[in-house]
Design an enzyme around this catalytic site. Structure first.
Site, PDB file in Angstrom:
ATOM      1  N   ILE A  11       0.840  -1.206   0.000  1.00 39.51           N
ATOM      2  CA  ILE A  11       0.000   0.000   0.000  1.00 39.51           C
ATOM      3  C   ILE A  11       0.874   1.255   0.000  1.00 39.51           C
ATOM      4  CG2 ILE A  11      -1.890   1.202   1.181  1.00 39.51           C
ATOM      5  CD1 ILE A  11      -2.595  -1.584   2.456  1.00 39.51           C
ATOM      6  N   ASP A  30      11.959   2.429   5.880  1.00 44.57           N
ATOM      7  CA  ASP A  30      11.502   1.031   5.791  1.00 44.57           C
ATOM      8  C   ASP A  30      12.671   0.115   6.131  1.00 44.57           C
ATOM      9  OD1 ASP A  30      10.462  -1.532   4.674  1.00 44.57           O
ATOM     10  OD2 ASP A  30       8.934  -0.255   3.759  1.00 44.57           O
ATOM     11  N   SER A 123      -7.279  -1.211  10.350  1.00 43.85           N
ATOM     12  CA  SER A 123      -7.845  -2.290   9.550  1.00 43.85           C
ATOM     13  C   SER A 123      -9.267  -2.579   9.997  1.00 43.85           C
ATOM     14  CB  SER A 123      -6.977  -3.531   9.750  1.00 43.85           C
ATOM     15  OG  SER A 123      -7.617  -4.668   9.240  1.00 43.85           O
ATOM     16  N   TYR A 147      -2.862  -9.806  15.699  1.00 43.50           N
ATOM     17  CA  TYR A 147      -2.684  -8.739  14.703  1.00 43.50           C
ATOM     18  C   TYR A 147      -3.764  -7.672  14.880  1.00 43.50           C
ATOM     19  CZ  TYR A 147      -3.231  -6.218  10.340  1.00 43.50           C
ATOM     20  OH  TYR A 147      -3.402  -5.205   9.419  1.00 43.50           O
ATOM     21  N   LYS A 151      -3.636  -3.553  16.211  1.00 32.38           N
ATOM     22  CA  LYS A 151      -4.197  -2.362  15.552  1.00 32.38           C
ATOM     23  C   LYS A 151      -5.155  -1.641  16.506  1.00 32.38           C
ATOM     24  CE  LYS A 151      -2.249  -2.635  11.525  1.00 32.38           C
ATOM     25  NZ  LYS A 151      -1.298  -1.633  11.057  1.00 32.38           N
ATOM     26  N   ARG A 229     -16.482 -10.186   0.970  1.00 27.48           N
ATOM     27  CA  ARG A 229     -15.606  -9.128   1.480  1.00 27.48           C
ATOM     28  C   ARG A 229     -15.761  -7.868   0.637  1.00 27.48           C
ATOM     29  NH1 ARG A 229     -15.470 -12.602   4.573  1.00 27.48           N
ATOM     30  NH2 ARG A 229     -13.732 -13.586   5.667  1.00 27.48           N
ATOM     31  N   ARG A 295     -11.754 -21.727   6.967  1.00 25.83           N
ATOM     32  CA  ARG A 295     -10.494 -21.348   7.620  1.00 25.83           C
ATOM     33  C   ARG A 295     -10.817 -20.830   9.023  1.00 25.83           C
ATOM     34  NH1 ARG A 295      -6.885 -16.837   4.581  1.00 25.83           N
ATOM     35  NH2 ARG A 295      -8.704 -15.570   5.089  1.00 25.83           N
TER      36      ARG A 295
END
Ligand code: NAD
Ligand code: WQD
Length: 342
Positions: A11, A30, A123, A147, A151, A229, A295
């Site tokens: 991104i 980075d 997110s 994760y 966030k 999604r 999943r």
């Protein structure tokens, strides 16, 4: 000058293109733990502009202070972080260290340098299993893995920071499912190893790197039984960052709320089978697939209410599923092994 952490990533690199095209100077910071410097060379090729690149880690405050000062940065876009849900369950410490500690160090560096404008990559995963769709920003937050919790914690830290110092201008952007690639075919998503996410996996099947796709479940309460999604074109997403920066800049009174939380999605849900069909059309290839068990941790459906982004940023997604697939395929077929030349 905009300081872009994680700017070499998927991104970040697309956002650098939009920033440079809009006339901003860009410094990328980075550590290349999940990216390749080649991506930034390609960004320079697309834009015919130079990037100031510094290799470094967001957990190193002193390094960021030095770069913020030397570059004369006035705002930060913070993409750097780890993002694989499954890996975060296996290695939670690594996720809290990289994402939460890395952000804390960045905020300290920003305070030390008096840089107080920040756009942050959050997110839709912070919402967890949706109680109500479409997801509005005031939906309860209940992330279901380390994760997502990293966030969520960062969001809380940012809200606390803002309450302590109203000179901060912060945009917390909650991305839905970013896919696609720049129209040039020069930059795109280049996952290491087996892709976790649907579209890069489908792309690798189409290009012959993998035999077939496993569809994780066909018994969800969705129109065709497969997961739904809100896929968003990465270029639309990148433009959303510019709009957020501009909106923050336009806030000129400490009395106005300058801690914004905004969904970046299209508002439109597509199923796994919709994506497979659209990709077959875009690539003119067959995508063999088999139905596999669900999943662990997956939800049936997730899509945004994008109204706040339109009201506050004047932003809405313009590119549809066909463009997402066509641009992904252009990138994948021109770069079958990603940035690694083979
Ligand atoms: P990416 O892995 O392609 O990019 C992240 C970049 O950050 C990489 O270049 C990586 O080398 C760098 N990085 C990681 N840790 C670092 C550190 N400690 N110091 C310096 N650099 C570091 O990921 P992306 O898809 O471009 O995602 C960017 C951001 O958006 C991430 O924070 C991610 O969590 C968030 N996000 C991504 C998605 C998605 O599906 N891609 C969805 C929602 C949110
Ligand atoms: C999409 C759909 C799968 C792969 C993840 C993170 C989220 C965010 C975006 C960062 C689902 C199905 C997938 C495959 C499949 N990232 N699928 N076969 O799970 O919505 O979101 O990425 O913040 O946090 O959780 O995206 O692309 O993995 O899956 O059938 O091989 O495709 O079951 O229905 P997801 P995804």
């Amino acid at each position: 000058m905009i300081f872009v952490t994680g700017g070499a990533g998927y991104i970040g690199s697309h956002t650098c293109v939009e920033l440079l095209n809009a006339g901003y100077d860009v410094t990328v910071f980075d550590n290349f733990c999940n990216s390749n410097p080649e991506a930034l060379k390609r960004v320079e090729q697309i834009t015919q502009k130079k990037i100031n690149l510094v290799e470094g880690d967001c957990r190193n405050r002193a390094a960021m202070v030095k770069v913020l000062k030397e570059s004369g940065a006035t705002a930060v876009i913070h993409f750097a972080g780890l993002k694989a849900v499954g890996e975060s369950v296996e290695k939670p410490n690594a996720y809290y260290d990289n994402n939460v500690v890395g952000t804390l160090r960045l905020l300290e560096a920003m305070q030390e340098c008096n840089v107080k404008t920040l756009v942050f990559s959050s997110s839709a995963t912070v919402y967890g299993d949706p109680i109500k769709l479409p997801l509005t920003e005031d939906h309860p937050l209940a992330p279901t893995n380390p994760y997502g919790r990293s966030k969520w914690m960062i969001e809380e830290i940012l809200r606390d920071l803002y309450h302590s110092d109203h000179a901060f201008k912060i945009a917390i952007l909650r991305y839905f499912n970013p896919v696609g690639a720049h129209v040039s075919g020069l930059i795109g998503e280049d996952p290491q190893g087996i892709p976790n996410n649907l579209m890069p996996f489908v792309a690798q099947v189409a290009v012959g790197r993998r035999d077939s796709l496993s569809i994780w479940g066909s018994d969800y309460a969705t129109p065709d039984g497969t997961g739904v999604r809100d896929y968003i074109h990465v270029v639309d997403l990148a433009i959303g960052h510019l709009k957020a920066l501009e909106a923050l800049r336009a806030i000129n009174s400490e009395k106005m709320n300058s801690c914004l939380t905004i969904n970046l999605g299209t508002g439109q849900g597509y199923s796994v089978l919709d994506v497979v069909r659209a990709y077959e059309k875009a690539s003119n290839k067959r995508i063999p697939y088999q139905i596999a068990p669900r999943r662990l941790g997956d939800i049936a459906a997730c899509y945004a209410d994008p109204k706040r982004a339109f009201d506050m940023l004047g932003w809405q997604a313009k590119l549809g599923l066909d463009e997402m697939c066509a641009n992904s395929w252009h990138w994948q077929s021109n770069n079958p092994s990603g940035y690694q030349q083979k």
